[in-house]
Write a protein that holds these residues in place. Structure first.
Motif: not given
Lengths: 307, 429, 284
Positions: C14-22
């Protein structure tokens, strides 16, 4: 009578008629007068003048009263209705997409990570740039042949030919929406971020205990809590959409075929290219009424629901 | 005496002696339609030749900007002393009583005698039988073409198309799919139907060659929706709609597209243009093989016609009386042979003095000569008070046809209706 | 910045995805600026290449110099600076006075004035532009810096007054009260106590007004017709229209130079600006 703060506040001097006493008693008025004077001179007077203009045929040498003729001509002008339709189009999409984007981005910004701080800076940058500068940068970005957007789209194989971002009656509208969102998200997302950070921890904790997951919390707790801010954002975006002029004027001039024409562009052309001030005055009055009705309506609708 | 006192006295005396000369410098403000880059050589030469006149120049380039600003200034009472004026704007400003009538000034002045100027340009400064402006520089339109590309597809670069049929044929040959992906990579012709002033400028010669008349002033109506209008519009639009020789990105492009660049980079083989292309090609793409052809005609027996545009010079009505002699001097100098020579050598304008019309300068430059010929065989511009608005109506008509939203006849009819409504409202033709 | 609460933590994925989106969003937002910078430093042939090049062969500052010389940018800069500064000073002064009066001093018509101001924020000034233009014409203020300043003060005043009012309403009254008891006049209280304490509000309003006045286009377009008075945004657009064919390199270079002051001001004062804007707006 007990000396309340109010009475301490007001009564100062027994010498009621000296200059300093008078100045003091009317201090409020005195301090407020400059602001008041400017607003009357620069807002109220022109507004009344605009109303007068709308009933007149204006030429540099004289003005003749023609009653409602300007309004008749306005409502019969196909291009005006086009402009109005477009204005509403931009408003709806700006408000819907813009607010959603602002909320989403604010949520992403609401983390203690380095990346979140970078995002905050990047998203806010367009706010401090002149919309004229932004418009010209985006003209270049949207260039059919060499613009970055089309080059990237072609490279990734999403399109075969360059998309006519600013040359097509169908696509141009969306290009403007894109630029508006790019420009406008900065301020709104900052406002929402500030509000998000004001949500008390215990609310979150209580919800978690009750078994709410992230989305439940967002939808049922957080959003209702920051409702006042959301209202402010919605109002900002609503009025901001109506006021959009610079980007459209510079990027498309209302074209092609009036597909990006808004009421303000129409107003500009009638007033500052055709110098038909009377007619432009009528456009202005109609526009003002429109904006007022929409703002008041929106305010009432949203406030009514908060009970 | 102390040396400082001597020094002061000397300076004082010197100033006293010099002051009459200084005091006599008259300041004349003038607005021009071109950019500083294009105008400076001429105005610098003026300053050198006329040290007693301080010319304060305001550069207002960019299509309609100059007219808009001037109208606003006239309304605000902040108009300059003199101005360069678009040839189509004389009527509008004369009606506003913004221009000083020049008949008396011309009458006694051999330097401004009317037979120094060719008839066509001279007429553009006339309104209601009074001269309000004198010719300053001419502009004409023609078709610029890329000789190298002509050669590539087997066309004779020194024998460009003369009729519409030949032109379409050539354009089709010049539209080539080089990389075999089914889409053309270079196009035959560039035609932009989206800029009011430019599009009207391009369409009018074809309209006139088809026998059309722009308006009937006595009847207070516009007549450009005649058969001739439809014929010209159809011809131009079919280049895009039927023959596909126009790049799609040109349709709907507002002022932000650089047409000349497309042409100079070899992405289109032909382009409508004024004399400015010659200087630009020389500057930006020195090895470009530039050719200029007169507008093709509907059939071989119709002579080629161009649009006689350009600039006039006028003195504004509100100029202070004492400045008038200086202003007249400006008129004299800017329209003199020596100034005109500097003018046409450094800018894209054509000379408006009869003496210069067969100047050897043009023999050495065949491309410029074509423009000169076009200018001399041009039709005078349309005469109306509403040129700004009507250009917009016509542009709308063109765009409607270009996007397939209306037929040429319907589109022109609508433009005429709007124009006529404007005439009725203002009671001005 | 506080640490992430336990209920807000995500799975590594989840963290990774959110960071990617950011990252993606940050990139998307900043790309136009980077592209402007890149274009500004390219030579003409490099600008019109397919596929697009990000880094030019050499860091070429020619465009900046060419652009500066091609149009009177010095004059534009000066005018923008003059107008923005004067507007800011006048606006802060008048708005702080008005805001203070509205916050603290009951006077007749106070509510009317408040309501009036609220509604003026709703009026798009473009509606008023033509009468305003005619008014300025009669006052002979068209094409003068003063006319422009007047227009800007008029536009930015309502918002500024609101901000000051909100700020002053939150100030604890004790200091003012004791000053009054000591016999201080209202004006004295305003000048010596309220205003100095209002530094955050002054910073926020001042910077906001300055940047907005610096960037404003439409009114400057209408009100200026000569290069001696023109401000940067209008000058840039005129520059765009003037040369035969747009010189993207030069245009982007001059756009960047035009934006630099605003960026500098903002970077230095970002905390104050955001605090001021968000605080006032949410409460207001």
């Amino acid at each position: 009578m007990p000396r309340t703060a109010a009475t301490t506040w007001e009564a100062r001097d027994d010498r009621k008629f000296s200059v300093s006493a008078l100045l003091d008693r009317y201090a409020g008025l005195a301090l407020a007068t400059p602001a008041l004077a400017i607003m009357v001179l620069l807002m109220l007077y022109p507004l009344l003048y605009a109303v007068w203009l709308s009933f007149v045929r204006w030429t540099p040498s004289d003005s003749t009263f023609i009653g409602l003729e300007n309004y008749e001509r306005l409502f019969q002008d196909r291009i005006f209705w086009l402009g109005l339709g477009n204005t509403l189009f931009y408003t709806v999409w700006n408000v819907v997409l813009g607010t959603a984007a602002s909320i989403g981005i604010a949520l992403l910004m609401n983390r203690p990570t380095f990346l979140a701080r970078i995002l905050r800076l990047m998203v806010f940058l367009p706010v401090i740039v002149s919309s004229a500068v932004a418009a010209m940068a985006w003209i270049w970005m949207f260039d059919t042949e060499f613009g970055l957007v089309n080059q990237v789209l072609k490279l990734t194989g999403l399109v075969q030919q360059g998309v006519p971002w600013l040359n097509s009656p169908h696509v141009t509208k969306w290009s403007i929406v894109i630029v508006n969102i790019w420009l406008g998200t900065g301020l709104s997302s900052m406002l929402i971020l500030a509000a998000l950070q004001g949500v008390p921890q215990d609310l979150h904790e209580a919800a978690v205990i009750d078994g709410a997951n992230r989305w439940h919390r967002l939808w049922f707790i957080v959003l209702p809590y920051i409702r006042p801010t959301l209202l402010v954002v919605l109002t900002l975006k609503l009025i901001g959409s109506f006021k959009t002029f610079d980007q459209i004027f510079i990027m498309t001039g209302g074209g092609p075929l009036y597909s990006s024409e808004t009421v303000l562009i129409y107003l500009y052309r009638q007033g500052f290219e055709y110098f038909d001030f009377g007619f432009a005055g009528a456009v202005g009055v109609v526009f003002f009424v429109l904006v007022s009705v929409l703002s008041v309506g929106q305010a009432m609708l949203l406030r009514g629901g908060s009970k | 005496m102390k040396s400082t006192t001597k020094y002061l006295l000397a300076t004082g005396l010197a100033l006293l002696v010099a002051s009459p000369a200084l005091a006599q410098q008259t300041e004349i403000s003038i607005w021009t339609r071109m950019s500083e880059e294009q105008n400076k050589p001429l105005f610098d030469a003026f300053e050198a030749a006329n040290p007693d006149i301080d010319l304060v120049v305001e550069y207002i380039p960019g299509g309609k900007n100059h007219i808009n600003k001037l109208i606003a200034a006239v309304a605000a009472g902040t108009a300059p002393d003199m101005t360069v004026l678009d040839v189509v704007a004389t009527e509008a400003f004369a009606r506003l009583k913004a221009l000083k009538p020049l008949d008396e000034i011309i009458a006694g002045n051999p330097n401004l005698s009317l037979d120094l100027f060719p008839q066509g340009p001279l007429q553009t400064g006339v309104f209601a039988e009074t001269h309000y402006a004198i010719p300053f520089g001419g502009d004409a339109s023609a078709v610029a073409y890329n000789k190298a590309m002509f050669r590539e597809v087997g066309l004779d670069p020194d024998n460009p198309p003369k009729t519409w049929a030949e032109f379409v044929d050539a354009a089709k040959k010049l539209t080539v799919d080089r990389d075999g992906d089914g889409k053309p990579d270079v196009y035959g012709m560039l035609f932009v139907p989206s800029i009011p002033s430019l599009t009207t400028f391009m369409w009018l010669p074809y309209f006139w060659m088809s026998g059309g008349e722009f308006n009937d002033r006595k009847a207070m109506e516009f007549t450009f929706n005649s058969e001739a209008g439809v014929k010209a519009l159809t011809y131009l639009m079919d280049l895009h709609l039927k023959e596909g020789v126009v790049p799609p990105s040109a349709i709907g492009a507002a002022a932000n597209n650089d047409n000349q660049l497309e042409f100079l980079q070899g992405r289109v083989a032909m382009n409508f243009d004024g004399p400015g292309i010659i200087a630009r090609a020389a500057r930006d793409v020195p090895d470009f093989e530039l050719g200029i052809m007169r507008h093709p005609t509907p059939s071989a027996d119709v002579p080629s016609v161009s649009f006689a545009g350009g600039d006039n010079l006028a003195i504004m009505d509100k100029i202070p009386e004492e400045k008038l002699p200086a202003a007249v001097r400006v008129l004299e100098w800017l329209s003199s042979v020596e100034a005109q020579r500097i003018w046409f050598e450094t800018s894209a304008r054509l000379p408006v003095r009869k003496e210069l019309l067969d100047d050897p300068f043009y023999e050495e430059r065949p491309n410029s000569k074509v423009y000169l010929e076009s200018f001399l065989n041009a039709h005078e511009p349309p005469q109306t008070s509403h040129y700004v608005e009507v250009q917009q109506y016509l542009r709308d008509a063109f765009e409607q046809v270009a996007f397939g939203m209306a037929s040429p006849q319907d589109a022109l009819n609508e433009a005429k209706t709007r124009g006529d409504a404007l005439v009725r409202r203002t009671q001005l033709p | 910045m506080k640490k992430l609460a336990p209920y807000d933590e995500r799975t590594p994925l989840g963290n990774f995805l959110v960071n990617c989106l950011t990252i993606v969003l940050a990139v998307v937002w900043v790309v136009p600026f980077l592209w402007m910078l890149s274009t500004a430093m390219k030579t003409k042939p490099e600008i019109f290449t397919t596929p697009p090049r990000w880094l030019p062969e050499t860091l070429n500052f020619d465009n900046f110099i060419l652009a500066w010389n091609a149009a009177p940018f010095g004059s534009y800069y000066f005018n923008s600076f003059l107008v923005a500064t004067v507007t800011t000073v006048i606006t802060v002064l008048i708005a702080s006075m008005g805001g203070y009066a509205l916050a603290r001093l009951p006077f007749r018509g106070r509510n009317v004035m408040l309501g009036g101001m609220l509604s003026t924020t709703m009026i798009p000034f473009q509606v008023l532009l033509i009468p305003f233009f005619i008014l300025m014409t009669t006052l002979r203020l068209v094409n003068t810096p003063w006319g422009l300043v007047l227009a800007y003060v008029g536009i930015f005043l309502p918002f500024a007054v609101f901000m000051f009012r909100a700020y002053f309403m939150d100030l604890p009254r004790e200091i003012e009260e004791s000053a009054r008891l000591d016999g201080c006049s209202w004006f004295g209280v305003y000048w010596r106590i309220a205003l100095p304490t209002a530094r955050p509000a002054i910073a926020a309003v001042g910077i906001y007004t300055f940047v907005e006045a610096w960037n404003e286009f439409f009114i400057a377009l209408i009100m200026t017709s000569s290069d001696t008075v023109r401000t940067l945004p209008v000058g840039l657009v005129m520059f765009n229209e003037s040369s035969a064919g747009i010189s993207w390199g030069e245009l982007m270079a001059s756009s960047i130079t035009a934006t630099v002051p605003a960026i500098i001001v903002f970077t230095i004062m970002q905390r104050q600006i955001i605090a001021g804007l968000t605080g006032g707006a949410v409460k207001g």
